[in-house]
Design an enzyme around this catalytic site. Structure first.
Site, mmCIF file in Angstrom:
data_model
loop_
_atom_site.group_PDB
_atom_site.id
_atom_site.type_symbol
_atom_site.label_atom_id
_atom_site.label_comp_id
_atom_site.label_asym_id
_atom_site.label_seq_id
_atom_site.Cartn_x
_atom_site.Cartn_y
_atom_site.Cartn_z
ATOM 1 N N GLU A 1 0.846 -1.118 0.413
ATOM 2 C CA GLU A 1 -0.538 -0.317 0.151
ATOM 3 C C GLU A 1 1.089 1.170 0.136
ATOM 4 O O GLU A 1 0.222 2.443 -0.803
ATOM 5 C CB GLU A 1 -1.074 -0.210 0.779
ATOM 6 C CG GLU A 1 -2.004 -0.876 1.017
ATOM 7 C CD GLU A 1 -1.156 -2.383 1.603
ATOM 8 O OE1 GLU A 1 -1.929 -3.036 1.830
ATOM 9 O OE2 GLU A 1 0.089 -2.617 1.828
ATOM 10 N N CYS B 1 -1.906 -3.249 7.290
ATOM 11 C CA CYS B 1 -1.468 -3.831 8.746
ATOM 12 C C CYS B 1 -2.032 -1.983 9.017
ATOM 13 O O CYS B 1 -1.892 -0.850 8.565
ATOM 14 C CB CYS B 1 -0.160 -3.591 8.560
ATOM 15 S SG CYS B 1 1.124 -2.535 8.205
#
Length: 159
Positions: free
Chosen positions: A58, A86
């Site tokens: 990401e 996360c």
């Protein structure tokens, strides 16, 4: 609503996760940033190839999209990622401000293959002095002065 468009973009993120994993760049994670029908950013986990613990799919995709769009915010974009982000990626996503995030695997699925971030979620709630890595407040007059100067800076850009 998840339609054919979303399925197509998610498959692209999943494909990146497989490609990166098979190349040995890092874990099995991929992400794309989409604006309308255009992919403006791509990323896969490159922790091992970059020797960079922040090179998650990401984050790499957000960096790519921001460079391609010449902006630090993705307010008119969506992120498709092969796994629930996360804590670090979640923070990066909130700073980038996309419209929405689609994810395939869950954080529990990631934990089941030894990518367990639950300890980080717990550590966030622990007092600084009790964290596994202690965080020590170290007040500084010069650091405070920089903040004061930022506050009165006439040409600052808020984000």
């Amino acid at each position: 609503m998840i339609g054919e468009r979303e399925k197509r973009f998610m498959q692209m993120a999943v494909d990146l996760s497989r490609e990166g994993m098979e190349k040995g760049d890092g874990g099995p994670f991929g992400a794309i940033v989409v604006r309308g029908e255009e992919i403006v950013g791509r990323g896969w986990n490159q922790v091992l190839s970059f020797n960079d613990p922040t090179a998650h799919a990401e984050v790499v995709a957000i960096r790519d999209a921001c460079a391609n769009l010449n902006t630090f915010q993705l307010h008119d974009c969506e992120i498709f990622t092969s796994c629930e982000p996360c804590p670090m990626c979640l923070g990066a996503i909130y700073w980038a401000r996309p419209q929405r995030v689609y994810f395939a695997n869950t954080k529990d699925d990631a934990a089941a293959i030894d990518f367990d971030d639950s300890f980080i979620y717990r550590e966030i709630q622990v007092p600084h002095s009790d964290k596994k890595i202690p965080f020590i407040a170290f007040p500084s007059a010069s650091a405070a002065a920089v903040f004061r100067d930022w506050q009165i800076k006439g040409d600052r850009t808020l984000y």
